[in-house]
Design a protein around this motif. Structure first.
Motif, mmCIF file in Angstrom:
data_model
loop_
_atom_site.group_PDB
_atom_site.id
_atom_site.type_symbol
_atom_site.label_atom_id
_atom_site.label_comp_id
_atom_site.label_asym_id
_atom_site.label_seq_id
_atom_site.Cartn_x
_atom_site.Cartn_y
_atom_site.Cartn_z
ATOM 1 N N GLY A 1 0.791 -1.216 0.000
ATOM 2 C CA GLY A 1 0.000 0.000 0.000
ATOM 3 C C GLY A 1 0.826 1.269 0.000
ATOM 4 O O GLY A 1 0.300 2.361 -0.209
ATOM 5 N N GLY A 2 2.111 1.124 0.233
ATOM 6 C CA GLY A 2 2.997 2.275 0.285
ATOM 7 C C GLY A 2 3.446 2.727 -1.092
ATOM 8 O O GLY A 2 3.012 2.190 -2.127
ATOM 9 N N SER A 3 4.329 3.725 -1.099
ATOM 10 C CA SER A 3 4.807 4.320 -2.342
ATOM 11 C C SER A 3 6.324 4.458 -2.335
ATOM 12 O O SER A 3 6.941 4.583 -1.270
ATOM 13 C CB SER A 3 4.192 5.717 -2.531
ATOM 14 O OG SER A 3 2.787 5.665 -2.616
ATOM 15 N N LEU A 4 6.878 4.435 -3.519
ATOM 16 C CA LEU A 4 8.289 4.729 -3.725
ATOM 17 C C LEU A 4 8.420 5.472 -5.048
ATOM 18 O O LEU A 4 7.606 5.271 -5.962
ATOM 19 C CB LEU A 4 9.128 3.445 -3.799
ATOM 20 C CG LEU A 4 9.443 2.713 -2.492
ATOM 21 C CD1 LEU A 4 10.135 1.389 -2.819
ATOM 22 C CD2 LEU A 4 10.309 3.554 -1.595
ATOM 23 N N ARG A 5 9.459 6.287 -5.157
ATOM 24 C CA ARG A 5 9.771 6.916 -6.434
ATOM 25 C C ARG A 5 11.198 6.568 -6.815
ATOM 26 O O ARG A 5 12.138 6.873 -6.084
ATOM 27 C CB ARG A 5 9.603 8.430 -6.387
ATOM 28 C CG ARG A 5 9.755 9.058 -7.771
ATOM 29 C CD ARG A 5 9.527 10.553 -7.792
ATOM 30 N NE ARG A 5 10.682 11.305 -7.323
ATOM 31 C CZ ARG A 5 10.923 12.572 -7.642
ATOM 32 N NH1 ARG A 5 10.069 13.231 -8.425
ATOM 33 N NH2 ARG A 5 11.977 13.201 -7.162
ATOM 34 N N LEU A 6 11.333 5.933 -7.954
ATOM 35 C CA LEU A 6 12.638 5.600 -8.494
ATOM 36 C C LEU A 6 13.102 6.710 -9.423
ATOM 37 O O LEU A 6 12.300 7.297 -10.145
ATOM 38 C CB LEU A 6 12.594 4.277 -9.245
ATOM 39 C CG LEU A 6 12.048 3.071 -8.484
ATOM 40 C CD1 LEU A 6 12.154 1.825 -9.365
ATOM 41 C CD2 LEU A 6 12.749 2.868 -7.170
ATOM 42 N N SER A 7 14.405 6.951 -9.399
ATOM 43 C CA SER A 7 15.008 7.930 -10.296
ATOM 44 C C SER A 7 16.069 7.251 -11.141
ATOM 45 O O SER A 7 16.733 6.309 -10.691
ATOM 46 C CB SER A 7 15.642 9.071 -9.508
ATOM 47 O OG SER A 7 14.690 9.748 -8.731
ATOM 48 N N CYS A 8 16.243 7.758 -12.332
ATOM 49 C CA CYS A 8 17.259 7.245 -13.242
ATOM 50 C C CYS A 8 17.959 8.448 -13.869
ATOM 51 O O CYS A 8 17.353 9.168 -14.663
ATOM 52 C CB CYS A 8 16.627 6.379 -14.313
ATOM 53 S SG CYS A 8 17.764 5.825 -15.602
ATOM 54 N N VAL A 9 19.197 8.643 -13.486
ATOM 55 C CA VAL A 9 19.972 9.768 -14.009
ATOM 56 C C VAL A 9 20.834 9.278 -15.159
ATOM 57 O O VAL A 9 21.549 8.278 -15.034
ATOM 58 C CB VAL A 9 20.851 10.388 -12.920
ATOM 59 C CG1 VAL A 9 21.671 11.538 -13.495
ATOM 60 C CG2 VAL A 9 19.991 10.890 -11.767
ATOM 61 N N ALA A 10 20.767 9.994 -16.269
ATOM 62 C CA ALA A 10 21.523 9.621 -17.460
ATOM 63 C C ALA A 10 22.666 10.598 -17.686
ATOM 64 O O ALA A 10 22.509 11.803 -17.516
ATOM 65 C CB ALA A 10 20.607 9.616 -18.673
ATOM 66 N N SER A 11 23.784 10.059 -18.079
ATOM 67 C CA SER A 11 24.914 10.920 -18.439
ATOM 68 C C SER A 11 24.857 11.195 -19.933
ATOM 69 O O SER A 11 24.270 10.433 -20.692
ATOM 70 C CB SER A 11 26.228 10.243 -18.085
ATOM 71 O OG SER A 11 26.382 9.056 -18.844
ATOM 72 N N GLY A 12 25.467 12.262 -20.358
ATOM 73 C CA GLY A 12 25.483 12.573 -21.779
ATOM 74 C C GLY A 12 24.473 13.641 -22.132
ATOM 75 O O GLY A 12 23.481 13.840 -21.448
ATOM 76 N N ARG A 13 24.734 14.302 -23.239
ATOM 77 C CA ARG A 13 23.900 15.426 -23.636
ATOM 78 C C ARG A 13 22.747 15.034 -24.544
ATOM 79 O O ARG A 13 21.962 15.873 -24.945
ATOM 80 C CB ARG A 13 24.772 16.480 -24.328
ATOM 81 C CG ARG A 13 25.780 17.130 -23.410
ATOM 82 C CD ARG A 13 26.643 18.118 -24.174
ATOM 83 N NE ARG A 13 27.497 17.447 -25.148
ATOM 84 C CZ ARG A 13 28.295 18.089 -25.967
ATOM 85 N NH1 ARG A 13 28.328 19.401 -25.972
ATOM 86 N NH2 ARG A 13 29.060 17.413 -26.806
ATOM 87 N N THR A 14 22.660 13.739 -24.877
ATOM 88 C CA THR A 14 21.621 13.315 -25.809
ATOM 89 C C THR A 14 20.449 12.646 -25.112
ATOM 90 O O THR A 14 19.658 11.968 -25.743
ATOM 91 C CB THR A 14 22.209 12.360 -26.851
ATOM 92 O OG1 THR A 14 22.805 11.238 -26.172
ATOM 93 C CG2 THR A 14 23.229 13.057 -27.713
ATOM 94 N N PHE A 15 20.320 12.844 -23.817
ATOM 95 C CA PHE A 15 19.245 12.205 -23.058
ATOM 96 C C PHE A 15 17.889 12.456 -23.684
ATOM 97 O O PHE A 15 17.048 11.566 -23.763
ATOM 98 C CB PHE A 15 19.267 12.741 -21.624
ATOM 99 C CG PHE A 15 18.054 12.350 -20.811
ATOM 100 C CD1 PHE A 15 17.014 13.238 -20.606
ATOM 101 C CD2 PHE A 15 17.974 11.092 -20.244
ATOM 102 C CE1 PHE A 15 15.906 12.882 -19.848
ATOM 103 C CE2 PHE A 15 16.871 10.724 -19.485
ATOM 104 C CZ PHE A 15 15.841 11.629 -19.287
ATOM 105 N N SER A 16 17.676 13.668 -24.166
ATOM 106 C CA SER A 16 16.343 14.051 -24.612
ATOM 107 C C SER A 16 15.853 13.273 -25.826
ATOM 108 O O SER A 16 14.661 13.247 -26.103
ATOM 109 C CB SER A 16 16.293 15.554 -24.911
ATOM 110 O OG SER A 16 17.193 15.862 -25.945
ATOM 111 N N ILE A 17 16.747 12.630 -26.558
ATOM 112 C CA ILE A 17 16.307 11.921 -27.755
ATOM 113 C C ILE A 17 15.960 10.472 -27.483
ATOM 114 O O ILE A 17 15.460 9.772 -28.359
ATOM 115 C CB ILE A 17 17.375 11.967 -28.869
ATOM 116 C CG1 ILE A 17 18.588 11.109 -28.513
ATOM 117 C CG2 ILE A 17 17.764 13.404 -29.173
ATOM 118 C CD1 ILE A 17 19.573 10.989 -29.675
#
Length: 124
Positions: free
Chosen positions: A15-31
């Motif tokens: 019933g609980g919650s978690l938030r996962l994060s994923c950090v990407a290196s590099g300048r092309t993340f947006s594509i």
């Protein structure tokens, strides 16, 4: 390719919650299309959610629809997986993935970069 680092895993009661994060290196993340997969002990890795490179399209596994949301912040090179109403069957190692995906968001083969995984444990 980009390098991916996940964080945010942990132990939570059902019933609980978690938030996962994923950090990407590099300048092309947006594509890149960003996705989350998970692997429970003794099971195959399975698709959880994906978000297109502009964030306009999101896709979810049936098992998490209505409970999980996926988002991205290109300014921070970060993708997120918000997990609510967690169940014991959500227990798994969660992997972040990135790829230049055009069609099959749910296929592992669509993704070329993977993180090391973060453990999520949900107790009943």
């Amino acid at each position: 390719q980009v390098q991916l680092v996940e964080s945010g895993g942990g132990s939570v009661q059902a019933g609980g919650s978690l938030r996962l994060s994923c950090v990407a290196s590099g300048r092309t993340f947006s594509i890149y299309t960003m996705a989350w997969f998970r692997q429970a002990p003794g099971k195959e890795r399975e698709f959880v959610a994906a978000i297109s490179w502009r964030g306009a399209t999101t896709t979810f596994a049936d098992s998490v629809k209505g409970r999980f949301t996926i988002s991205r912040d290109s300014a921070k090179n970060t993708a997120y997986l918000q997990m609510n109403s967690l169940k014991p069957e959500d227990t798994a190692v969660y992997f972040c993935a990135a790829g230049l995906v055009r069609y099959d968001f749910g296929a592992e083969a669509s993704y070329t970069s993977w993180g090391q995984g973060t453990q999520v444990t949900v107790s009943s």
